[in-house]
Design an enzyme around this catalytic site. Structure first.
Site, short mmCIF file in Angstrom:
data_model
loop_
_atom_site.label_atom_id
_atom_site.label_comp_id
_atom_site.label_asym_id
_atom_site.label_seq_id
_atom_site.Cartn_x
_atom_site.Cartn_y
_atom_site.Cartn_z
CE1 TYR A 96 -4.07 -1.97 0.40
CE2 TYR A 96 -2.71 -3.29 1.89
CZ TYR A 96 -3.86 -3.14 1.13
OH TYR A 96 -4.78 -4.14 1.09
NE ARG A 153 -6.89 0.74 1.29
CZ ARG A 153 -6.43 0.43 2.51
NH1 ARG A 153 -6.71 -0.76 3.03
NH2 ARG A 153 -5.68 1.27 3.18
CD GLU A 215 -11.56 -3.42 5.14
OE1 GLU A 215 -11.82 -2.55 6.00
OE2 GLU A 215 -11.00 -3.19 4.06
CG ASP A 242 -10.67 -1.83 8.93
OD1 ASP A 242 -11.35 -0.80 9.10
OD2 ASP A 242 -9.54 -1.83 8.43
CG HIS A 309 8.42 -0.07 6.30
ND1 HIS A 309 9.69 -0.42 5.89
CD2 HIS A 309 8.52 1.16 6.87
CE1 HIS A 309 10.52 0.54 6.20
NE2 HIS A 309 9.85 1.52 6.79
CG ASP A 356 -2.98 -40.75 -4.08
OD1 ASP A 356 -2.40 -39.66 -3.85
OD2 ASP A 356 -3.81 -41.25 -3.31
#
Length: 417
Positions: A96, A153, A215, A242, A309, A356
């Protein structure tokens, strides 16, 4: 500058159109239902002008077959979101970037994240929303077509800010995804998808994906509805802070208070062919905690993690790739399966263990994720060195991942990305 962007769409007309348009729930196929024909007829006509007649006939035939099988006796001409098999996108890390911070917007282009999310929501003060929209649009337009996916966003649907967010950023031809925060129902997703169809450039709107951020308790309860809400939905994100605030949870380092929500998101994502992206590690200066969270999230079945970050990116990117031991073992199993299949043998022995089809599927997913992450599959000689007897931890790790990695999808989005 911002007012110039808005002149292209009459807000009053668009708002009226959205309030009177009824969107039927969409099953997660790559085709629209007949009730969504008002959004797709223009695409069908335009596609037919630019395609050869044989190609158009093929698309119409396959679309009609899909509609016929889902609706019974009636065959409808349906269309894809301008592309039936969009490319798979790997999202080990979603990073972000505050949309109102010019320095961070510029520096983000050099980061090694799989997905860069320019944030117009929590990362931007209310009195900076307008300028942030302009700055994010400029950042999108200035960005080159590099490896990182470019996403935005927006503010939550119903906040009163989402319309202006979308009306600006969707005009960029370099936007690749919209992250919708606080998704609680299918209507939230369908509103954004309608805006994409109305505002985004025709030539690029087919490539715009939707990442739904879960959220709240209501979002968890409506996961099936959200996951099936629109073909553009590509991933589910878990927003821990949230969610904790919504339920009044007390956060702990172990995270046991959120196990149900995280498991529900992973299960829904894999059930409907979506990616599951795990929570943000708020202790961004503690590499041990970050690594611990990454490894636990990967064992749960998450395919990536959010980051806030730059120092978190390297650990996240590496943790959400298969280990050398997993890749070597998966390659051995895949090749062994092919050799035994040629001889008509199903299950076979590999280092004293029965292999398998479910284990082979796990192996193919491991190899797919490795290739998407740019990892070269080792040769038989290299694999032999990697798999030399050593600590027994790797075997138990691959067993755990195999247990979490048996989901598959046939619609084109990446479950093994």
């Amino acid at each position: 500058m911002l007012s110039a962007f808005r002149t292209g769409i009459n807000r009053r007309v668009l708002t009226t159109a959205f309030s009177t348009t009824q969107v039927a729930p969409l099953v997660r196929t790559r085709f629209f239902n007949a009730t969504a024909a008002s959004f797709t007829n223009d695409k069908v006509n335009s596609a037919s002008l630019s395609s050869a007649s044989s190609s158009s006939s093929s698309v119409a035939s396959s679309s009609g077959a899909s509609s016929s099988s889902s609706s019974g006796s009636v065959t409808h001409q349906t269309s894809v979101h301008l592309g039936s098999e969009p490319e798979k996108r790997i999202r080990r890390s979603i990073f972000y970037v505050p949309g109102s911070d010019e320095r961070k917007l510029k520096s983000s282009l050099s980061l090694a994240a799989d997905c860069l999310v320019y944030d117009l929501e929590d990362g931007v003060a209310h009195n900076r929303k307008n300028i942030a929209r302009e700055m994010v649009f400029d950042a999108l337009e200035a960005s080159e077509h590099r490896k990182a996916e470019k996403a935005v966003r927006i503010n939550a649907v119903g906040s009163g800010l989402e319309f202006d967010d979308l009306n600006v950023v969707l005009r960029s031809s370099r936007l690749q995804a919209i992250v919708i925060p606080k998704v609680q129902s299918a209507k939230d997703v369908q509103f954004v998808s309608q805006m994409v169809d109305s505002v985004a450039p025709f030539i690029t709107r087919k490539n715009v994906r939707i990442i739904a951020s879960i959220e709240s308790a209501l979002g968890i309860m409506n996961l099936k509805e959200i996951a099936n809400s629109d073909p553009r939905v590509d991933a589910l994100v878990f927003a821990a802070e949230d969610y904790s605030a919504d339920l009044g949870l007390t956060r702990t380092r172990e995270g046991t208070e959120m196990l149900y929500a995280r498991s529900a998101i992973v299960t829904a994502a894999h059930a409907y062919g979506l990616q599951a992206i795990d929570l943000v590690c708020m202790d961004y200066k503690d590499d041990d905690i970050l690594r611990e969270e990454c490894e636990f999230g990967r064992r749960m079945g998450f395919l990536g993690k959010q980051a806030v970050h730059p120092r978190q990116l390297d650990i996240i990117q590496r943790c959400f790739l298969p280990t050398d031991h997993e890749i070597a073992r998966a390659a051995d199993i895949s090749e062994g399966y092919q050799e035994h299949s040629k001889r008509g043998v199903g299950a076979f022995n590999y280092n004293g263990k029965v292999i398998d089809l479910p284990v082979v599927k796990w192996a193919e997913k491991i190899l797919s994720r490795a290739r998407q992450g740019g990892v070269t599959i080792p040769s038989p000689e290299e694999r032999q060195k990697i798999l030399q007897p050593g600590p027994a931890v790797a075997s138990s790790t691959t067993t755990s991942v195999a247990a979490n990695g048996t989901s598959s999808k046939s619609g084109g989005t990446a479950t093994a990305a």
